[in-house]
Write an enzyme that holds these catalytic residues in place. Structure first.
Site, PDB file in Angstrom:
ATOM      1  N   ASP A 203       0.830  -1.196   0.000  1.00 27.37           N
ATOM      2  CA  ASP A 203       0.000   0.000   0.000  1.00 27.37           C
ATOM      3  C   ASP A 203       0.873   1.257   0.000  1.00 27.37           C
ATOM      4  OD1 ASP A 203      -2.813   1.020   0.399  1.00 27.37           O
ATOM      5  OD2 ASP A 203      -1.864   1.965   2.128  1.00 27.37           O
ATOM      6  N   GLU A 250      14.836 -14.955   0.444  1.00 30.08           N
ATOM      7  CA  GLU A 250      15.306 -15.998   1.371  1.00 30.08           C
ATOM      8  C   GLU A 250      14.405 -17.228   1.308  1.00 30.08           C
ATOM      9  OE1 GLU A 250      15.205 -14.365   5.310  1.00 30.08           O
ATOM     10  OE2 GLU A 250      16.632 -12.792   4.771  1.00 30.08           O
TER      11      GLU A 250
HETATM   12  C1  NOJ Z   1      -4.471   2.923  -0.915  1.00 32.08           C
HETATM   13  C2  NOJ Z   1      -5.574   1.952  -0.603  1.00 32.08           C
HETATM   14  O1  NOJ Z   1      -5.853   1.194  -1.754  1.00 32.08           O
HETATM   15  C3  NOJ Z   1      -6.738   2.776  -0.138  1.00 32.08           C
HETATM   16  O2  NOJ Z   1      -7.919   2.031  -0.061  1.00 32.08           O
HETATM   17  C4  NOJ Z   1      -6.367   3.398   1.186  1.00 32.08           C
HETATM   18  O3  NOJ Z   1      -7.401   4.278   1.600  1.00 32.08           O
HETATM   19  C5  NOJ Z   1      -5.067   4.201   1.072  1.00 32.08           C
HETATM   20  N1  NOJ Z   1      -4.054   3.533   0.314  1.00 32.08           N
HETATM   21  C6  NOJ Z   1      -4.514   4.496   2.435  1.00 32.08           C
HETATM   22  O4  NOJ Z   1      -4.019   3.324   3.027  1.00 32.08           O
END
Ligand code: NOJ
Ligand code: CA
Length: 544
Positions: A203, A250
């Site tokens: 993310d 790893e």
């Molecule tokens: C991207 C994620 O896909 C989204 O759903 C989220 O709100 C933001 N990052 C923050 O983590």
């Protein structure tokens, strides 16, 4: 089949767990529901599943506010369920990718609670700064939260400093200059790799490191992830991911990563997939492109030239849990109009006739992504042709974007509505019989879109996906690289060996080359012509 690593041509199905299937009847998707549907996933012909964050979370951002990375959200199940799921998926030949959220934690994570309680070592894991102005009551800089408003919130304890949150205030950003943060995430990776997880979607991979001194952002960059910004796409992120790659390597077989990195262009994106960094990174340009052949061709071409050369072509995606579903995007985007809210959502009710057109286009676009060299991500419900749910009552909307925009932006709930499995009214088999409501409400009128209404039905979107994925695996994986075919403006056509993929985004039919039609997005036509807003795969025999 080639002997390339599996992920280089993978089809990954994005499972938004909360909305996939509810096993225990509380209206929320869970691991029991998912485990019961593994045969469905296997029937699609996918290589892997990506599950959105499933960790304990107060759900201020649908689980992207993680309170504990080494456990399962109780509403979804527990670690024993997770272990069973991993084993059952592997038994069905499906790999599992989890979602790791390294940019921020939940404000309910122990670390942040300790930080607010004044523990200096814990504070140093986050980004606390004194405010500007005589009394320190102005934010430390001008950065905006991606969800609207300032990216800083002031604390009362112990000294009125502000903490940074590039998303909601309930999601404090971590300080990746702190070695404890680096060590903690490598340990989390190992925790799940040791349990058999095959990889992670990362993310906000472009956000971990901030420019030294946290300077103000130039005005043009404040509300765009496509302009250089001191909080995004800093050089330091690459060292972090080199470390992660070493951890993944790893393991036997090596584990893999896919980056969510919103960066200005393919040159910047390519830096994330250098050989000693991440394996793959979403290429979002088709997701933001209108349904127009010349634009789509430029997008594909640029990605190929800059990013996906040699043996690691792009990772294509048309929809996910953050954007308006592409059936609805394509319904809204007439050629002469703007995109109709991929990232800038408006409140809107698309009419039925436009949605039919949107679905027709969505089916065609799916065939293009599946014929291209590279990987493909499918967002749950794409295979059913689900549209965005636009008419959710305000009091049922949960996405923080809705509230933080003062209701101007409807937020992302409309693409996160629970899947319809069977029956003719909510919950359409999402929950066990006798349950009538789900965590986000489903609309009336989804009976024709359920899995059981489409299962085995010639011409349904579900069967189109199944056939396309089978043909892709049999014919396109390992086929020669793409060569463009000269075609009229509204047409995108390419060849891979003896296979051709044609897409007509115009209104007038065009002539197809002679050969065997393998698949059409609109199966009702079959006379050597390709109607508007459709695609076809043709085997032309010997490549010209
Ligand atoms: C991207 C994620 O896909 C989204 O759903 C989220 O709100 C933001 N990052 C923050 O983590
Ligand atoms: Ca449940």
């Amino acid at each position: 089949m080639s002997n390339q690593p599996w992920w280089r041509s993978a089809v990954v199905y994005q499972c938004y767990l909360r909305s996939f299937a509810d096993g225990n009847g509380d209206g929320i998707g869970d691991l029991a529901g998912l485990r019961a549907r593994i045969p469905y996933l296997a029937s699609l012909g996918i290589d892997a599943l990506w599950i959105n964050p499933w960790y304990p979370s107060p759900q201020h951002d649908a689980g992207y506010d993680v309170a504990d990375f080494r456990a399962i959200e109780p509403a979804y199940g527990d670690l024993a369920d997770a272990d069973a799921l991993i084993e059952e998926l592997h038994g069905a030949g499906i790999r599992l990718l989890l979602d790791i959220v390294p940019n921020h934690l939940s404000w309910e994570h122990t670390w942040f609670k300790q930080a607010l309680a004044g523990d200096e070592a814990a504070r140093a894991r986050f980004i606390f700064r004194p405010g500007r102005g005589e009394h320190g009551d102005l934010p430390p800089n001008n950065w905006q939260s991606a969800f609207g408003g300032s990216a800083w919130t002031r604390t009362s304890e112990p000294d009125g400093e502000w903490y940074l949150h590039m998303f909601a205030p309930q999601q404090p950003d971590l300080c990746w200059e702190n070695p404890e943060v680096i060590a903690e995430f490598e340990s989390v990776l190992r925790f799940w790799f040791d349990r058999g997880v095959d990889g992670f979607r990362i993310d906000v991979a472009h956000g971990l490191v901030k420019a030294p001194g946290l300077p103000d952002a130039p005005p043009g960059a404040l509300d765009s992830t496509l302009e250089p910004h001191p909080a995004w796409d800093q050089e330091g992120v690459h060292d972090i991911f080199r470390g992660w790659r070493r951890v993944a390597d790893e393991y036997d077989p090596p584990r893999i990563f896919v980056a969510e990195a919103w960066v200005p262009d393919n040159e910047r994106l390519a830096r994330f997939v250098r050989p000693d960094e991440l394996h793959t990174a979403f290429q979002f340009d088709l997701l933001t492109a209108p349904f127009r052949a010349p634009v789509m061709r430029t997008v594909i071409d640029d990605a190929r030239q800059v990013l996906g050369q040699a043996d690691n072509p792009s990772t294509w995606v048309l929809s996910n849990h953050d954007v308006v579903r592409h059936v609805t995007r394509y319904a809204r985007s007439q050629p002469e109009q703007s995109l109709g809210g991929v990232l800038d959502r408006e409140r809107w009710l698309t009419d039925e006739a436009d949605l039919e057109l949107g679905l027709r286009r969505a089916r065609a676009a799916a065939l293009v992504t599946m014929a291209l060299p590279g990987k493909v991500y499918i967002y749950q419900g794409d295979e059913l042709g689900l549209p965005e749910v636009e008419d959710i009552a305000d009091h049922r909307r949960l996405d923080p974007i809705f509230e933080r925009s003062g209701g101007a932006d409807p937020g992302r709930d409309g693409c996160r509505v629970p899947l319809p499995w069977h029956g003719d009214q909510p919950t359409y088999g999402f929950s066990p019989d006798g349950v009538h409501d789900t965590w986000l409400p489903q609309p009336q009128g989804w009976a024709p879109l359920t899995v059981s209404a489409q299962d085995g039905v010639e011409g349904s979107t579900l069967e189109l996906y199944r056939r396309a994925l089978r043909l892709r695996r049999e014919r396109f994986v390992g086929a020669p690289d793409l060569v463009w075919i000269d075609a009229p403006d509204d047409v995108l056509a390419f060849r891979r060996g003896s296979l051709e993929c044609w897409l007509n985004t115009g209104a007038e039919p065009v002539e197809l080359p002679p050969g065997t039609v393998l698949l059409r997005s609109d199966p009702t036509t079959d006379d050597g012509l390709l109607p508007g807003n459709t695609a076809a795969w043709i085997d032309v025999g010997e490549p010209a």
